[in-house]
Design a protein around this motif. Structure first.
Motif, mmCIF file in Angstrom:
data_model
loop_
_atom_site.group_PDB
_atom_site.id
_atom_site.type_symbol
_atom_site.label_atom_id
_atom_site.label_comp_id
_atom_site.label_asym_id
_atom_site.label_seq_id
_atom_site.Cartn_x
_atom_site.Cartn_y
_atom_site.Cartn_z
ATOM 1 N N LEU A 182 -5.504 0.062 5.923
ATOM 2 C CA LEU A 182 -5.845 0.666 7.196
ATOM 3 C C LEU A 182 -6.292 2.103 6.966
ATOM 4 C CD1 LEU A 182 -4.190 -1.802 8.177
ATOM 5 C CD2 LEU A 182 -3.271 -0.324 9.985
ATOM 6 N N ILE A 215 0.848 -1.191 0.000
ATOM 7 C CA ILE A 215 0.000 0.000 0.000
ATOM 8 C C ILE A 215 0.886 1.244 0.000
ATOM 9 C CG2 ILE A 215 -1.886 1.204 1.184
ATOM 10 C CD1 ILE A 215 -2.456 -1.384 2.720
ATOM 11 N N PHE A 261 9.085 7.958 11.347
ATOM 12 C CA PHE A 261 8.979 6.512 11.242
ATOM 13 C C PHE A 261 7.737 6.034 11.983
ATOM 14 C CE2 PHE A 261 10.242 2.442 10.152
ATOM 15 C CZ PHE A 261 10.280 1.600 11.248
ATOM 16 N N LEU A 262 6.907 5.239 11.303
ATOM 17 C CA LEU A 262 5.654 4.740 11.872
ATOM 18 C C LEU A 262 5.823 3.296 12.295
ATOM 19 C CD1 LEU A 262 3.215 6.241 9.289
ATOM 20 C CD2 LEU A 262 2.707 6.208 11.722
ATOM 21 N N ILE A 284 2.335 -5.801 3.949
ATOM 22 C CA ILE A 284 1.666 -6.611 4.952
ATOM 23 C C ILE A 284 2.579 -7.783 5.316
ATOM 24 C CG2 ILE A 284 -0.213 -8.234 5.353
ATOM 25 C CD1 ILE A 284 -1.151 -5.431 5.655
ATOM 26 N N ILE A 308 -2.084 -8.156 18.686
ATOM 27 C CA ILE A 308 -0.681 -7.784 18.507
ATOM 28 C C ILE A 308 -0.273 -6.909 19.668
ATOM 29 C CG2 ILE A 308 1.010 -6.477 17.144
ATOM 30 C CD1 ILE A 308 -0.730 -7.061 14.701
ATOM 31 N N GLY A 345 -2.404 -10.168 9.787
ATOM 32 C CA GLY A 345 -1.461 -9.402 8.997
ATOM 33 C C GLY A 345 -1.166 -8.062 9.641
ATOM 34 N N ASN A 346 0.101 -7.705 9.717
ATOM 35 C CA ASN A 346 0.511 -6.404 10.247
ATOM 36 C C ASN A 346 0.973 -5.536 9.106
ATOM 37 O OD1 ASN A 346 0.266 -7.739 12.605
ATOM 38 N ND2 ASN A 346 2.414 -7.657 13.183
ATOM 39 N N LEU A 347 0.643 -4.240 9.175
ATOM 40 C CA LEU A 347 1.093 -3.298 8.166
ATOM 41 C C LEU A 347 2.414 -2.712 8.638
ATOM 42 C CD1 LEU A 347 0.192 -1.997 5.490
ATOM 43 C CD2 LEU A 347 -0.763 -0.123 6.841
ATOM 44 N N ILE A 348 3.481 -2.955 7.863
ATOM 45 C CA ILE A 348 4.819 -2.470 8.209
ATOM 46 C C ILE A 348 5.175 -1.343 7.252
ATOM 47 C CG2 ILE A 348 7.227 -3.107 8.535
ATOM 48 C CD1 ILE A 348 5.292 -4.646 10.334
ATOM 49 N N PHE A 349 5.506 -0.185 7.810
ATOM 50 C CA PHE A 349 5.786 0.986 6.991
ATOM 51 C C PHE A 349 7.262 1.101 6.641
ATOM 52 C CE2 PHE A 349 2.050 3.689 6.641
ATOM 53 C CZ PHE A 349 1.176 3.082 7.525
ATOM 54 N N ILE A 370 3.992 -0.033 14.510
ATOM 55 C CA ILE A 370 2.798 -0.547 15.177
ATOM 56 C C ILE A 370 3.083 -0.818 16.649
ATOM 57 C CG2 ILE A 370 3.272 -2.971 14.604
ATOM 58 C CD1 ILE A 370 0.177 -3.242 14.240
ATOM 59 N N TYR A 419 -0.480 3.147 16.367
ATOM 60 C CA TYR A 419 0.853 3.303 15.799
ATOM 61 C C TYR A 419 1.516 4.497 16.475
ATOM 62 C CZ TYR A 419 0.444 0.100 11.808
ATOM 63 O OH TYR A 419 0.343 -1.018 11.013
ATOM 64 N N ARG A 422 -8.599 -8.601 10.464
ATOM 65 C CA ARG A 422 -7.265 -8.775 11.015
ATOM 66 C C ARG A 422 -6.309 -9.431 10.042
ATOM 67 N NH1 ARG A 422 -7.777 -13.179 15.696
ATOM 68 N NH2 ARG A 422 -5.589 -13.490 15.262
ATOM 69 N N VAL A 423 -6.842 -9.903 8.915
ATOM 70 C CA VAL A 423 -6.033 -10.723 8.024
ATOM 71 C C VAL A 423 -4.988 -9.903 7.278
ATOM 72 C CG1 VAL A 423 -6.146 -12.284 6.040
ATOM 73 C CG2 VAL A 423 -7.903 -12.354 7.788
ATOM 74 N N GLY A 424 -5.303 -8.618 7.052
ATOM 75 C CA GLY A 424 -4.358 -7.779 6.338
ATOM 76 C C GLY A 424 -4.605 -7.760 4.844
#
Lengths: 116, 114
Positions: free
Chosen positions: B103, A34, B42-43, A93, B56, A102-106, B45, B35, B97-99
């Motif tokens: 977001l 994304i 820097f972002l 993701i 999480i 799934g985690n969103l990693i930036f 979670i 976040y 939650r699956v991604g």
């Protein structure tokens, strides 16, 4: 051109030119990506996404390219406008627990500055 | 109507205090997140909740405690604030939650600890 500043890489372009923002991602297993735009004082705003079964996706004035071989994403903005000035983030993701989460990693972000 | 709303927008407080940030989403999403964005933008979670259940919890000090009274709300309580907690905190939500979907983020809470 693109340069690495004290904090964020910055890309300066002239209004009306095309912009290309690049991003390297880390996980070869990532299957969903994304691009977000963050203006000053606001939260990240969704621009466009792409899944790993595609290598190109187009939106309004934006195109995302995905090169899985070298784990590279790019965001192209056509006819860049002053309102496009912002920080742009790519995100991937990262999946866990057999894909049930799934985690969103930036990524680190690129500041786009548009000169009128 | 704001889809993901956070309050307050700015929070200035002294070290050692306890503070809370509230978040609400009206999108009907099942999953909500916190976040943290540092001074270099820097972002990262911190937490994720799915239907009021914690799913999480990244390596965040236990001074940070999220609370989800219902699936539309995810609040963040911080005890014994430290200088290093100064940052912008963003709440977000997603369909599941699956991604598999993007977001949606709120506009952030800028926390300054003096």
């Amino acid at each position: 051109g693109e340069s690495v500043g004290l904090h964020l890489p910055t890309l300066s372009v002239q209004e009306g030119d095309n912009s290309i923002i690049n991003c390297a991602y880390s996980n070869s297993a990532s299957d969903y990506f994304i691009w977000y735009k963050q203006e000053s004082g606001k939260g990240p705003q969704f621009i466009i996404d792409i899944r790993s079964n595609m290598d190109k996706r187009q939106g309004q004035r934006v195109t995302v390219l995905l090169n899985k071989t070298v784990k590279h994403l790019s965001l192209q903005i056509a006819a860049t406008q002053p309102g496009d000035s912002a920080v742009y983030f790519c995100a991937e993701i990262s999946r866990h627990y057999g894909g049930s989460q799934g985690n969103l990693i930036f990524g680190k972000g690129t500041k786009l500055s548009v000169k009128p | 109507d704001t889809a993901v709303s956070q309050t307050p927008k700015y929070l200035v407080t002294q070290m050692g205090n306890d503070k809370s940030i509230k978040c609400e989403q009206n999108l009907g999403h099942d999953t909500m997140y916190w976040y943290k964005q540092d001074s270099k933008k820097f972002l990262k979670i911190m937490f994720s909740y799915n239907n009021k259940e914690l799913i999480i919890n990244e390596t965040v000090p236990n001074r940070f405690s999220p609370k989800s009274p219902d699936k539309a709300h995810l609040n963040l309580h911080i005890n014994s604030l430290e200088l290093g907690d100064s940052a912008v905190y963003f709440c977000a939500s997603s369909v599941d939650r699956v991604g598999d979907s993007p977001l949606h983020f709120g506009n952030g809470t800028r926390l300054t600890v003096t």
